[in-house]
Write a protein that holds these residues in place. Structure first.
Motif, PDB file in Angstrom:
ATOM      1  N   PHE A   1      -2.283   8.505 -24.238  1.00 43.57           N
ATOM      2  CA  PHE A   1      -1.564   7.252 -24.456  1.00 43.57           C
ATOM      3  C   PHE A   1      -0.817   7.293 -25.781  1.00 43.57           C
ATOM      4  CE2 PHE A   1      -1.397   3.076 -26.482  1.00 43.57           C
ATOM      5  CZ  PHE A   1      -0.560   2.424 -25.598  1.00 43.57           C
ATOM      6  N   ARG A   2      -1.458   7.825 -26.818  1.00 47.16           N
ATOM      7  CA  ARG A   2      -0.794   7.902 -28.125  1.00 47.16           C
ATOM      8  C   ARG A   2       0.510   8.700 -28.032  1.00 47.16           C
ATOM      9  NH1 ARG A   2      -5.970   9.105 -30.104  1.00 47.16           N
ATOM     10  NH2 ARG A   2      -5.337  11.260 -30.539  1.00 47.16           N
ATOM     11  N   SER A   3       0.492   9.769 -27.255  1.00 48.02           N
ATOM     12  CA  SER A   3       1.694  10.590 -27.121  1.00 48.02           C
ATOM     13  C   SER A   3       2.812   9.832 -26.414  1.00 48.02           C
ATOM     14  CB  SER A   3       1.366  11.882 -26.359  1.00 48.02           C
ATOM     15  OG  SER A   3       0.439  12.668 -27.084  1.00 48.02           O
TER      16      SER A   3
ATOM     17  N   GLY B   1       6.012  16.563 -10.677  1.00 51.48           N
ATOM     18  CA  GLY B   1       5.100  16.181 -11.744  1.00 51.48           C
ATOM     19  C   GLY B   1       5.752  15.203 -12.709  1.00 51.48           C
ATOM     20  N   ARG B   2       5.059  14.119 -13.013  1.00 58.93           N
ATOM     21  CA  ARG B   2       5.670  13.052 -13.814  1.00 58.93           C
ATOM     22  C   ARG B   2       5.888  13.490 -15.262  1.00 58.93           C
ATOM     23  NH1 ARG B   2       1.932   8.852 -10.347  1.00 58.93           N
ATOM     24  NH2 ARG B   2       3.490   8.535  -8.708  1.00 58.93           N
ATOM     25  N   ARG B   3       4.992  14.298 -15.791  1.00 60.00           N
ATOM     26  CA  ARG B   3       5.175  14.820 -17.141  1.00 60.00           C
ATOM     27  C   ARG B   3       6.454  15.663 -17.221  1.00 60.00           C
ATOM     28  NH1 ARG B   3       3.821  19.812 -19.152  1.00 60.00           N
ATOM     29  NH2 ARG B   3       3.291  19.999 -21.384  1.00 60.00           N
ATOM     30  N   GLY B   4       6.653  16.542 -16.247  1.00 61.23           N
ATOM     31  CA  GLY B   4       7.838  17.395 -16.242  1.00 61.23           C
ATOM     32  C   GLY B   4       9.127  16.605 -16.114  1.00 61.23           C
ATOM     33  N   ILE B   5       9.104  15.553 -15.304  1.00 57.66           N
ATOM     34  CA  ILE B   5      10.280  14.695 -15.157  1.00 57.66           C
ATOM     35  C   ILE B   5      10.647  14.077 -16.505  1.00 57.66           C
ATOM     36  CG2 ILE B   5      11.086  12.504 -14.193  1.00 57.66           C
ATOM     37  CD1 ILE B   5      11.294  14.652 -12.169  1.00 57.66           C
TER      38      ILE B   5
ATOM     39  N   ILE C   1       6.745  15.726 -28.189  1.00 60.88           N
ATOM     40  CA  ILE C   1       5.478  14.993 -28.261  1.00 60.88           C
ATOM     41  C   ILE C   1       4.820  14.905 -26.891  1.00 60.88           C
ATOM     42  CG2 ILE C   1       4.494  12.702 -28.677  1.00 60.88           C
ATOM     43  CD1 ILE C   1       6.590  12.415 -30.930  1.00 60.88           C
ATOM     44  N   ILE C   2       5.612  14.626 -25.861  1.00 61.59           N
ATOM     45  CA  ILE C   2       5.064  14.536 -24.506  1.00 61.59           C
ATOM     46  C   ILE C   2       4.557  15.896 -24.044  1.00 61.59           C
ATOM     47  CG2 ILE C   2       5.661  14.107 -22.085  1.00 61.59           C
ATOM     48  CD1 ILE C   2       7.618  11.961 -23.152  1.00 61.59           C
ATOM     49  N   ALA C   3       5.316  16.961 -24.337  1.00 63.76           N
ATOM     50  CA  ALA C   3       4.892  18.308 -23.937  1.00 63.76           C
ATOM     51  C   ALA C   3       3.576  18.696 -24.597  1.00 63.76           C
ATOM     52  CB  ALA C   3       5.987  19.312 -24.292  1.00 63.76           C
ATOM     53  N   ALA C   4       3.380  18.290 -25.853  1.00 61.14           N
ATOM     54  CA  ALA C   4       2.174  18.666 -26.582  1.00 61.14           C
ATOM     55  C   ALA C   4       0.985  17.760 -26.283  1.00 61.14           C
ATOM     56  CB  ALA C   4       2.457  18.655 -28.086  1.00 61.14           C
ATOM     57  N   GLY C   5       1.239  16.481 -25.987  1.00 62.32           N
ATOM     58  CA  GLY C   5       0.145  15.522 -25.926  1.00 62.32           C
ATOM     59  C   GLY C   5      -0.242  15.003 -24.562  1.00 62.32           C
ATOM     60  N   VAL C   6       0.558  15.242 -23.531  1.00 55.93           N
ATOM     61  CA  VAL C   6       0.257  14.745 -22.186  1.00 55.93           C
ATOM     62  C   VAL C   6      -0.053  15.940 -21.290  1.00 55.93           C
ATOM     63  CG1 VAL C   6       1.132  13.476 -20.192  1.00 55.93           C
ATOM     64  CG2 VAL C   6       1.749  12.745 -22.513  1.00 55.93           C
ATOM     65  N   ARG C   7      -1.194  15.912 -20.629  1.00 52.77           N
ATOM     66  CA  ARG C   7      -1.592  17.063 -19.812  1.00 52.77           C
ATOM     67  C   ARG C   7      -0.838  17.072 -18.482  1.00 52.77           C
ATOM     68  NH1 ARG C   7      -5.228  16.037 -15.700  1.00 52.77           N
ATOM     69  NH2 ARG C   7      -6.312  14.015 -15.716  1.00 52.77           N
ATOM     70  N   ARG C   8      -0.745  18.273 -17.933  1.00 53.76           N
ATOM     71  CA  ARG C   8      -0.098  18.432 -16.629  1.00 53.76           C
ATOM     72  C   ARG C   8      -0.955  17.794 -15.531  1.00 53.76           C
ATOM     73  NH1 ARG C   8       3.839  22.546 -16.639  1.00 53.76           N
ATOM     74  NH2 ARG C   8       3.897  23.755 -18.579  1.00 53.76           N
ATOM     75  N   ARG C   9      -0.286  17.165 -14.607  1.00 58.77           N
ATOM     76  CA  ARG C   9      -0.940  16.629 -13.421  1.00 58.77           C
ATOM     77  C   ARG C   9      -0.117  17.038 -12.203  1.00 58.77           C
ATOM     78  NH1 ARG C   9      -1.939  12.752 -17.300  1.00 58.77           N
ATOM     79  NH2 ARG C   9      -4.026  11.796 -17.297  1.00 58.77           N
TER      80      ARG C   9
END
Length: 430
Positions: free
Chosen positions: A32-34, A93-97, A201-209
């Motif tokens: 969430f912080r990321s 994947g939502r992180r990748g988007i 920040i998102i690449a470093a702090g949010v895990r892949r799903r």
């Protein structure tokens, strides 16, 4: 031992089941912080860019319509491709988007920062940048309930909302001073840097799903997915009412779009107009920060849903006072009060999440967000045209009166359909 009155014990259990999450619980979650930090950085850059564009156009044209048209350009692209592109976050994947959208937007805004860029090309780049905000916003909105569960989602949404509004206050209030110091093109360059920072920040702090599984095992086409999402959102009376609550902001956001010509009626020289513009643009975000803090911390989850209609009316009613052409201090108070009412969106958003399947969440959020931005853009454009003929003060008052009427109708519809959602929210808050 005294006898217990009938109904008292269930009441205690009901209140206990509505224990509220704290901000410290939410902030302790790294993912969430990321998301939170990346969003704040990119939003700060966007506010600087919006102030730069608005001041540039008004200085060149002295036209409220032209100023509102450029401001509306930051909303209208979602009409063209937003509903289609939002579905990408249910397919991949939502992180990748989110990372991809940030990187592409950084490139486009970097091109906007080139001083020799022709103005029509600049407007085209703005269009593309805003278009990419649809899949990014849909992916983030769909990912947040996976990171935060129960009332943590409401607390996290409130925290995001408050900090976003605080960033808007900072961006709008200080934006004019920053642009005056570094120039509009340097301001756009800063916006590009914030997109890059958000991607990192998102690449470093949010895990892949993994991407969500399709309902029938096969991903539908983008067009079919969009139609199915529209049937889901607009085929249910509860969801339809919640969507209308979200789109109500088209009325109370209108004053921001004509803040520059409004400031021109209150200031005597260009410096006064610039400073007053920043204050006016910061007024509603200030109110929303206050309203979100009170609404999320002092009102129970079901209480928020019960007073949502009244809060929606508060978001529009104060604007009617602008018809009296009050001085700046009173205008700021009225706009702050309207911003406080806008905190009802927290309750509407939480209720919407309860009623949408996880694997359709991005498409549903994308449709709502696209319509929301389109409503804001159309409202601002219409307000600019009306302000050119009538002046900004009566136009703001008319927007308030119209929004109040619509909010009252929605409040009546909501009273008829909120019981089931209140039960779901109470269960999730337990």
């Amino acid at each position: 031992m005294a006898a217990t009155r009938p109904g008292r014990l269930p009441g205690r259990h009901r209140r206990a089941s509505e224990s509220q999450a704290t901000y410290s619980e939410v902030i302790a979650i790294g993912e969430f912080r990321s998301l939170w930090l990346g969003q704040c950085l990119s939003l700060l850059g966007d506010q600087l860019a919006q102030v730069a564009l608005a001041l540039l156009v008004y200085e060149r044209t002295r036209s409220p319509l032209a100023t509102a048209a450029v401001y509306a350009l930051t909303y209208l692209p979602t009409i063209v491709g937003g509903p289609l592109l939002a579905g990408l976050a249910d397919r991949y994947g939502r992180r990748g988007i989110m990372i991809t959208c940030d990187l592409v937007r950084a490139l486009l805004v970097g091109l906007m920062a080139v001083p020799s860029m022709p103005f029509p090309v600049l407007c085209g780049l703005v269009f593309c940048v805003v278009l990419l905000s649809s899949p990014f916003t849909a992916a983030r909105a769909a990912l947040l309930p996976d990171i935060l569960e129960g009332d943590r989602y409401v607390a996290g949404s409130a925290l995001q909302n408050m900090t976003n509004q605080a960033v808007q206050m900072l961006g709008f209030a200080a934006g004019a001073a920053v642009i005056a110091a570094i120039g509009p093109y340097s301001g756009l360059a800063l916006d590009a840097v914030t997109f890059l920072a958000s991607a990192l920040i998102i690449a470093a702090g949010v895990r892949r799903r993994p991407p969500p599984d399709p309902e029938d095992g096969v991903h539908a086409s983008m067009w079919s997915s969009t139609k199915a999402g529209a049937r889901l959102v607009f085929g249910d009376r509860r969801l339809r009412t919640l969507v209308m609550f979200a789109w109500l902001c088209g009325f109370y956001v209108l004053p921001e779009g004509i803040a520059v010509p409004y400031a021109a009626t209150l200031g005597e020289d260009s410096r006064d107009v610039t400073l007053i513009t920043g204050l006016l643009m910061a007024a509603m975000p200030t109110g929303t920060v206050i309203g979100a803090a009170v609404f999320s911390r002092l009102v129970t989850p079901t209480g928020r849903l019960r007073v949502m209609g009244w809060m929606a009316m508060l978001s529009c009613a104060p604007l009617i006072g602008c018809a009296l052409r009050p001085p700046l201090a009173v205008v700021l108070f009225l706009w702050v009060l309207a911003g406080m009412g806008g905190a009802y969106q927290l309750a509407a958003n939480a209720a919407f999440v309860q009623c949408v399947p996880p694997n359709r969440r991005a498409q549903a959020f994308g449709l709502v967000q696209s319509g929301l931005l389109a409503a804001q853009g159309i409202g601002i454009l219409a307000g600019g045209a009306a302000a050119q003929a009538l002046g900004p003060e009566p136009v703001v008052a008319l927007a308030g009166a119209s929004g109040l009427t619509v909010a009252a109708l929605l409040a009546m519809l909501w009273a008829e359909s909120r019981a089931e959602i209140i039960t779901k929210v109470r269960t999730q808050a337990g």
